[in-house]
Design a protein around this motif. Sequence first.
Motif, short mmCIF file in Angstrom:
data_model
loop_
_atom_site.label_atom_id
_atom_site.label_comp_id
_atom_site.label_asym_id
_atom_site.label_seq_id
_atom_site.Cartn_x
_atom_site.Cartn_y
_atom_site.Cartn_z
N ALA A 69 0.85 -1.20 0.00
CA ALA A 69 0.00 0.00 0.00
C ALA A 69 0.88 1.24 0.00
CB ALA A 69 -0.91 0.00 1.23
N ASN A 70 0.47 2.24 -0.76
CA ASN A 70 1.18 3.52 -0.79
C ASN A 70 0.52 4.45 0.21
OD1 ASN A 70 2.35 5.97 -1.32
ND2 ASN A 70 2.04 5.89 -3.53
N LEU A 71 1.06 4.50 1.42
CA LEU A 71 0.48 5.36 2.46
C LEU A 71 1.05 6.77 2.42
CD1 LEU A 71 0.16 2.85 5.41
CD2 LEU A 71 -1.52 3.46 3.67
N ALA A 72 2.04 7.01 1.57
CA ALA A 72 2.59 8.36 1.43
C ALA A 72 1.54 9.30 0.85
CB ALA A 72 3.82 8.34 0.54
N PRO A 81 -5.53 8.34 -0.44
CA PRO A 81 -4.61 7.35 0.11
C PRO A 81 -5.13 5.93 -0.08
CG PRO A 81 -5.79 8.44 1.87
CD PRO A 81 -6.18 9.13 0.59
N ASP A 82 -4.22 4.99 -0.13
CA ASP A 82 -4.54 3.58 -0.26
C ASP A 82 -4.70 3.00 1.15
OD1 ASP A 82 -4.87 1.03 -1.20
OD2 ASP A 82 -2.77 0.73 -1.75
N LEU A 83 -5.80 3.35 1.79
CA LEU A 83 -6.03 2.92 3.17
C LEU A 83 -6.58 1.50 3.17
CD1 LEU A 83 -7.64 6.15 4.63
CD2 LEU A 83 -5.26 5.43 4.71
N VAL A 84 -5.76 0.55 3.58
CA VAL A 84 -6.14 -0.86 3.56
C VAL A 84 -6.85 -1.19 4.87
CG1 VAL A 84 -5.26 -3.21 3.41
CG2 VAL A 84 -4.13 -1.37 2.15
N PRO A 85 -8.13 -1.60 4.79
CA PRO A 85 -8.81 -2.04 6.02
C PRO A 85 -8.12 -3.28 6.57
CG PRO A 85 -10.37 -1.75 4.21
CD PRO A 85 -9.00 -1.66 3.63
N LEU A 86 -7.97 -3.33 7.88
CA LEU A 86 -7.27 -4.45 8.50
C LEU A 86 -8.24 -5.47 9.05
CD1 LEU A 86 -4.42 -2.57 10.39
CD2 LEU A 86 -4.30 -3.77 8.20
N ARG A 87 -7.75 -6.70 9.13
CA ARG A 87 -8.49 -7.80 9.74
C ARG A 87 -7.68 -8.34 10.91
NH1 ARG A 87 -9.75 -11.59 4.71
NH2 ARG A 87 -10.32 -9.98 3.24
#
Length: 131
Positions: A69-72, A81-87
């Motif tokens: 993921a590009n969080l910059a 932003p590429d906010l990846v939901p977490l599990r």
Amino acid sequence: PDVEMTVDAAPLKVFIGGEVGTPGAYDLVGDSNALQAIVQAGGFKTSANEKKVIIIRRGPEGTAMMRTANLAQAFRHGDQPDLVPLRRMDVVYVPRSGAANVALFMQQYFRDVLPLPGSFSYAVNGYSVGN
């Protein structure tokens, strides 16, 4: 009779490592994403590669799945932003940046391979190294 029930959601345990302030296992509440987890772990170090954050999770039949993921983009105005939901049980790993890798290589090279008499220092993209 009246019956009351309260439901408490179990915390979302994730593991955060690499170039963050305080790596470790964290219990997150609610729907959390990779950036929120990194902030909870003390944020990015200056040596972090914010553009290639790795998220590893268990997939079907227990196979490991990985994505970057590009969080910059979260720090640039107007970029999505590429906010990846977490599990539960996800691993978020922040790798070292290219400049930080070069600085580490130079430090190890001058210290271990080519020791120089006296003192010597240099800087690469703001990362200074010296003896």
